[in-house]
Design an enzyme around this catalytic site. Structure first.
Site, PDB file in Angstrom:
ATOM      1  CG  PHE A  83      35.411  56.289  36.248  1.00  0.00           C
ATOM      2  CD1 PHE A  83      36.102  55.761  35.175  1.00  0.00           C
ATOM      3  CD2 PHE A  83      36.024  57.267  37.013  1.00  0.00           C
ATOM      4  CE1 PHE A  83      37.382  56.199  34.863  1.00  0.00           C
ATOM      5  CE2 PHE A  83      37.295  57.710  36.721  1.00  0.00           C
ATOM      6  CZ  PHE A  83      37.975  57.172  35.643  1.00  0.00           C
ATOM      7  CG  ASN A 184      36.912  62.612  35.573  1.00  0.00           C
ATOM      8  OD1 ASN A 184      37.440  62.630  34.462  1.00  0.00           O
ATOM      9  ND2 ASN A 184      37.206  61.708  36.484  1.00  0.00           N
ATOM     10  N   PRO A 185      34.707  64.145  32.448  1.00  0.00           N
ATOM     11  CG  PRO A 185      35.117  65.333  30.468  1.00  0.00           C
ATOM     12  CD  PRO A 185      35.480  65.293  31.936  1.00  0.00           C
TER      13      PRO A 185
END
Length: 279
Positions: A83, A184-185
């Site tokens: 990510f 920050n899931p």
């Protein structure tokens, strides 16, 4: 540059001029400011620039093309399988650092670390913090390890652990000792429409969070409560539309107090914080 900008704009890229300049700077080894004194681009560089423009127009993330992502005071290696850290997350790091002010050797856990942006920034900006980065995705954790190794010798080392943030046995050695748990899931609701850069290139395990986007958080809250010392702090990033739902979820869990939501620089709901109940 005008033609390159138009090409990216026609492809729907949000910041066509900036992206074009950053790609050219990457090719010729200059900053954006340094391009003002660039007299000419040789044929080889022009060909490489054109190839990168093709990929960016096809919505390959800019950071995958340059291999780098700026985050607070760091530049991190990124690419396929991880990510890409967003500027909005920098505010969550700032909040965490404020909680650590004046503490000597606090234990910090970053759940779902990805590139390591949060964990490495905390280690860089709070020397002596004992930071552990947890990542589940086998592809993403290779980037976590790479970036942690690149910072070794420059900052306090960051431990990297392969694990699931919802695992009841995760990091049992830290039970009741952690000062800050930050995450920050994956929080994107299943079926949500996201930009092509995200849909086609960000790893699914970092994105999708179930029907309302909060399934992973539901599983993570008990882990965070167990890890935190009484009075320790929890910070969780979320989607714009979860500024009410996520705080409500944290309150309903029962293990936390002082639940509060925070907005980003654009005024959008961005992350929820809380403290582990004492006693």
């Amino acid at each position: 540059m005008t033609e390159a900008t138009r090409r990216l704009a026609d492809a729907g890229v949000e910041s066509p001029r900036v992206d074009a300049e950053l790609l050219l700077g990457h090719v010729v080894g200059r900053s954006r400011a340094g391009l003002f004194t660039l007299d000419e681009v040789d044929d080889d560089a022009a060909a490489r620039f054109g190839a990168l423009l093709d990929q960016r127009a096809d919505r390959v993330p800019l950071q995958h093309l340059t291999g780098r992502a700026a985050f607070r005071h760091l530049e991190l290696a990124v690419g396929p399988g991880v990510f890409v850290p967003r500027p909005e997350t920098e505010l969550l790091v700032e909040w965490a650092l404020e909680r650590l002010t004046g503490l000597d050797g606090p234990i910090v856990v970053d759940l779902g670390s990805g590139s390591g942006a949060i964990a490495l920034s905390i280690a860089h900006e709070h020397p002596g913090a004992r930071v552990t980065a947890v990542e589940r995705d086998p592809g993403a954790i290779e980037w976590t390890r790479h970036n942690a190794l690149a910072r070794a010798g420059k900052d306090t080392p960051v431990g990297v652990v392969a694990g699931d943030m919802t695992d009841p046995a995760l990091l049992g050695e830290f039970d009741g000792r952690v000062e800050v748990v930050v995450s920050n899931p994956p929080y994107v609701p299943d079926g949500a429409v996201v930009p092509r850069e995200v849909a086609d290139h960000d790893p699914p395990l970092a994105l999708w969070g179930g029907p309302d986007g909060l399934d992973v958080v539901r599983g993570m809250l008990s882990v965070a409560e167990r890890l935190l010392r009484p009075g320790g702090h929890l910070g969780i990033e979320h989607a714009d539309q979860q500024g009410t739902a996520l705080p409500a979820l944290v309150r309903a869990h029962g293990g936390f107090t002082d639940v509060e939501d925070h907005v980003d620089l654009a005024g959008r709901p961005r992350f929820t914080t809380a403290r582990r109940r004492e006693g």
